[in-house]
Design a protein around this motif. Structure first.
Motif, PDB file in Angstrom:
ATOM      1  N   ILE A  53       0.831  -1.197   0.000  1.00  0.00           N
ATOM      2  CA  ILE A  53       0.000   0.000   0.000  1.00  0.00           C
ATOM      3  C   ILE A  53       0.868   1.251   0.000  1.00  0.00           C
ATOM      4  N   THR A  54       1.941   1.233   0.781  1.00  0.00           N
ATOM      5  CA  THR A  54       2.929   2.310   0.808  1.00  0.00           C
ATOM      6  C   THR A  54       4.310   1.680   0.676  1.00  0.00           C
ATOM      7  N   SER A  55       5.318   2.505   0.428  1.00  0.00           N
ATOM      8  CA  SER A  55       6.666   1.963   0.270  1.00  0.00           C
ATOM      9  C   SER A  55       7.693   3.016   0.627  1.00  0.00           C
ATOM     10  N   SER A  56       8.860   2.561   1.060  1.00  0.00           N
ATOM     11  CA  SER A  56      10.000   3.434   1.289  1.00  0.00           C
ATOM     12  C   SER A  56      10.719   3.658  -0.030  1.00  0.00           C
ATOM     13  N   LEU A  57      11.670   4.590  -0.033  1.00  0.00           N
ATOM     14  CA  LEU A  57      12.381   4.898  -1.274  1.00  0.00           C
ATOM     15  C   LEU A  57      13.078   3.664  -1.837  1.00  0.00           C
ATOM     16  N   GLY A  58      13.577   2.796  -0.965  1.00  0.00           N
ATOM     17  CA  GLY A  58      14.279   1.607  -1.435  1.00  0.00           C
ATOM     18  C   GLY A  58      13.366   0.519  -1.957  1.00  0.00           C
ATOM     19  N   ASN A  59      12.066   0.640  -1.683  1.00  0.00           N
ATOM     20  CA  ASN A  59      11.126  -0.403  -2.099  1.00  0.00           C
ATOM     21  C   ASN A  59       9.984   0.149  -2.948  1.00  0.00           C
ATOM     22  N   VAL A  60      10.269   1.197  -3.719  1.00  0.00           N
ATOM     23  CA  VAL A  60       9.202   1.794  -4.536  1.00  0.00           C
ATOM     24  C   VAL A  60       8.662   0.809  -5.569  1.00  0.00           C
ATOM     25  N   GLY A  61       9.475  -0.192  -5.911  1.00  0.00           N
ATOM     26  CA  GLY A  61       9.047  -1.172  -6.900  1.00  0.00           C
ATOM     27  C   GLY A  61       7.978  -2.118  -6.402  1.00  0.00           C
ATOM     28  N   LEU A  62       7.662  -2.061  -5.102  1.00  0.00           N
ATOM     29  CA  LEU A  62       6.638  -2.944  -4.550  1.00  0.00           C
ATOM     30  C   LEU A  62       5.257  -2.282  -4.531  1.00  0.00           C
ATOM     31  N   GLN A  63       5.169  -1.063  -5.034  1.00  0.00           N
ATOM     32  CA  GLN A  63       3.902  -0.336  -5.028  1.00  0.00           C
ATOM     33  C   GLN A  63       3.447  -0.087  -6.459  1.00  0.00           C
ATOM     34  N   VAL A  64       2.135  -0.073  -6.676  1.00  0.00           N
ATOM     35  CA  VAL A  64       1.586   0.249  -7.996  1.00  0.00           C
ATOM     36  C   VAL A  64       1.419   1.760  -8.089  1.00  0.00           C
ATOM     37  N   TRP A  65       2.031   2.360  -9.107  1.00  0.00           N
ATOM     38  CA  TRP A  65       1.985   3.803  -9.291  1.00  0.00           C
ATOM     39  C   TRP A  65       1.078   4.158 -10.469  1.00  0.00           C
ATOM     40  N   ARG A  66       0.593   5.407 -10.448  1.00  0.00           N
ATOM     41  CA  ARG A  66      -0.355   5.833 -11.487  1.00  0.00           C
ATOM     42  C   ARG A  66       0.257   5.782 -12.889  1.00  0.00           C
ATOM     43  N   ALA A  67       1.551   6.064 -12.991  1.00  0.00           N
ATOM     44  CA  ALA A  67       2.180   6.025 -14.306  1.00  0.00           C
ATOM     45  C   ALA A  67       2.131   4.627 -14.905  1.00  0.00           C
ATOM     46  N   ALA A  68       2.233   3.603 -14.059  1.00  0.00           N
ATOM     47  CA  ALA A  68       2.124   2.231 -14.562  1.00  0.00           C
ATOM     48  C   ALA A  68       0.716   1.947 -15.069  1.00  0.00           C
ATOM     49  N   MET A  69      -0.283   2.525 -14.404  1.00  0.00           N
ATOM     50  CA  MET A  69      -1.662   2.297 -14.837  1.00  0.00           C
ATOM     51  C   MET A  69      -1.961   2.988 -16.157  1.00  0.00           C
ATOM     52  N   VAL A  70      -1.465   4.218 -16.331  1.00  0.00           N
ATOM     53  CA  VAL A  70      -1.733   4.902 -17.599  1.00  0.00           C
ATOM     54  C   VAL A  70      -0.967   4.240 -18.737  1.00  0.00           C
ATOM     55  N   LEU A  71       0.228   3.715 -18.463  1.00  0.00           N
ATOM     56  CA  LEU A  71       0.967   3.004 -19.510  1.00  0.00           C
ATOM     57  C   LEU A  71       0.281   1.680 -19.842  1.00  0.00           C
ATOM     58  N   THR A  72      -0.320   1.040 -18.839  1.00  0.00           N
ATOM     59  CA  THR A  72      -1.106  -0.171 -19.098  1.00  0.00           C
ATOM     60  C   THR A  72      -2.308   0.152 -19.965  1.00  0.00           C
ATOM     61  N   ASP A  73      -2.982   1.274 -19.702  1.00  0.00           N
ATOM     62  CA  ASP A  73      -4.073   1.720 -20.573  1.00  0.00           C
ATOM     63  C   ASP A  73      -3.593   1.873 -22.011  1.00  0.00           C
ATOM     64  N   PHE A  74      -2.416   2.465 -22.181  1.00  0.00           N
ATOM     65  CA  PHE A  74      -1.850   2.657 -23.523  1.00  0.00           C
ATOM     66  C   PHE A  74      -1.585   1.319 -24.202  1.00  0.00           C
ATOM     67  N   VAL A  75      -0.983   0.382 -23.467  1.00  0.00           N
ATOM     68  CA  VAL A  75      -0.690  -0.938 -24.020  1.00  0.00           C
ATOM     69  C   VAL A  75      -1.980  -1.654 -24.408  1.00  0.00           C
ATOM     70  N   LEU A  76      -2.986  -1.592 -23.546  1.00  0.00           N
ATOM     71  CA  LEU A  76      -4.265  -2.238 -23.854  1.00  0.00           C
ATOM     72  C   LEU A  76      -4.903  -1.629 -25.095  1.00  0.00           C
ATOM     73  N   HIS A  77      -4.835  -0.305 -25.201  1.00  0.00           N
ATOM     74  CA  HIS A  77      -5.464   0.358 -26.352  1.00  0.00           C
ATOM     75  C   HIS A  77      -4.745   0.013 -27.654  1.00  0.00           C
ATOM     76  N   LYS A  78      -3.423   0.021 -27.629  1.00  0.00           N
ATOM     77  CA  LYS A  78      -2.667  -0.361 -28.828  1.00  0.00           C
ATOM     78  C   LYS A  78      -2.939  -1.811 -29.203  1.00  0.00           C
ATOM     79  N   SER A  79      -3.057  -2.667 -28.194  1.00  0.00           N
ATOM     80  CA  SER A  79      -3.325  -4.078 -28.454  1.00  0.00           C
ATOM     81  C   SER A  79      -4.708  -4.284 -29.047  1.00  0.00           C
ATOM     82  N   LEU A  80      -5.638  -3.434 -28.647  1.00  0.00           N
ATOM     83  CA  LEU A  80      -7.021  -3.582 -29.079  1.00  0.00           C
ATOM     84  C   LEU A  80      -7.267  -2.989 -30.457  1.00  0.00           C
ATOM     85  N   THR A  81      -6.584  -1.893 -30.768  1.00  0.00           N
ATOM     86  CA  THR A  81      -6.897  -1.152 -31.993  1.00  0.00           C
ATOM     87  C   THR A  81      -5.867  -1.330 -33.102  1.00  0.00           C
TER      88      THR A  81
END
Length: 299
Positions: A53-81
């Motif tokens: 849910i939260t993470s320290s600077l050394g463990n930021v890779g264990l949290q889901v960030w908004r940039a990953a979600m918008v890039l996933t949206d992009f990947v899904l859209h390219k895959s679909l269209t």
């Protein structure tokens, strides 16, 4: 055995759905809704991502960030269209929880999901396993591999006989390095938040993009603002330095141009990318950049 550090509250269920029908013509172009169209396609499934849910600077890779979600949206859209991502080889840099690479693996031939640290990589592997039945990966289509941006490319090969560090399940094999160099797509989300890290990222990016096949990078970032005593103003940490490493396509004179930077950036219009994942708010601080590298090939 289940990991006792994680419970159901640490599993993010991302529902992927379109609020309206996505309809394509024979050329794959997006059309308005029509009835009785044989080319209708729907999105209606979800991802389960184990995360903190939260993470320290050394463990930021264990949290889901908004940039990953918008890039996933992009990947899904390219895959679909389009078929642009079908059967490709791709490499995700700084993958964190592995969300983007998992989404791409629905259509790609091979995806290398890379990050550093055993805990982050182990969590990536767990998320691949959580979603494997749902997405029906073609084995072996996903490789979880360690990639430290402060090291060079290609990564050192580790064996029990010739290295003080024994080979782990996340080490590279020589055949995998050769395949990764044939990748045509690179992905990265939320890797821009300090100048030092940005320099390390672009250093290994240059090696990756100068070797092997021609590649394109799609990079998603979130501008985070803090008050700067030096500027006496609110600034986005790392963003100005990131932009200084890019040229606009119109500024670049071609392969004979010896002026730096050699990375050419194009800002993607997010208004043309539907929000398939509903569990986040985009806001105005999320961006996706298409980045190419212009130089003679390294020999």
């Amino acid at each position: 055995m289940p990991d006792e550090r994680y419970d159901d509250n640490d599993r993010l269920k991302l529902e992927v759905a379109s609020s309206q029908e996505i309809i394509l013509d024979d050329d794959g172009d997006l059309l308005l809704t029509r009835r009785n169209d044989k080319n209708r396609r729907y999105l209606n499934y979800g991802f389960i991502i184990r995360h903190n849910i939260t993470s320290s600077l050394g463990n930021v890779g264990l949290q889901v960030w908004r940039a990953a979600m918008v890039l996933t949206d992009f990947v899904l859209h390219k895959s679909l269209t389009s078929s642009d991502f079908n059967d490709i080889i791709a490499l995700e840099l700084g993958a964190g929880t592995g969300l983007v690479g998992i989404a791409l693996a629905r259509v790609a031939r091979t995806v290398f999901i890379t990050d550093r640290g055993m805990e982050v990589l182990g969590n990536c592997a767990a998320n691949v396993e959580l979603n494997s039945d749902l997405l029906k990966f073609r084995e072996p289509s996903i490789y979880i591999r360690e990639l430290d941006w402060k090291e060079t490319w290609p990564p050192n090969l580790q064996t029990c006989d010739f290295s003080s560090q024994p080979r782990t399940r996340y080490s590279w094999a020589s055949s995998e390095i050769q395949e990764a160099e044939r990748a045509t797509l690179l992905l990265a989300a939320d890797v821009i938040y300090s100048d030092e890290l940005t320099d390390s990222f672009f250093s290994i990016l240059e090696r990756l993009m100068a070797w092997g096949s021609e590649k394109v990078l799609y990079l998603a970032l979130e501008k985070r603002y803090n008050f700067s005593l030096e500027e006496l103003d609110v600034v986005a940490n790392g963003y100005a330095h990131f932009r200084s490493l890019l040229k606009d396509g119109e500024e670049y004179g071609g392969h004979g141009d010896t002026m730096l930077p050699r990375f050419v950036g194009e800002l993607i219009n997010l208004g043309q990318i539907p929000q398939y994942i509903r569990e986040y708010e985009r806001g105005k601080d999320l961006e996706i950049w298409k980045i190419t590298y212009c130089s003679t090939r390294l020999k």
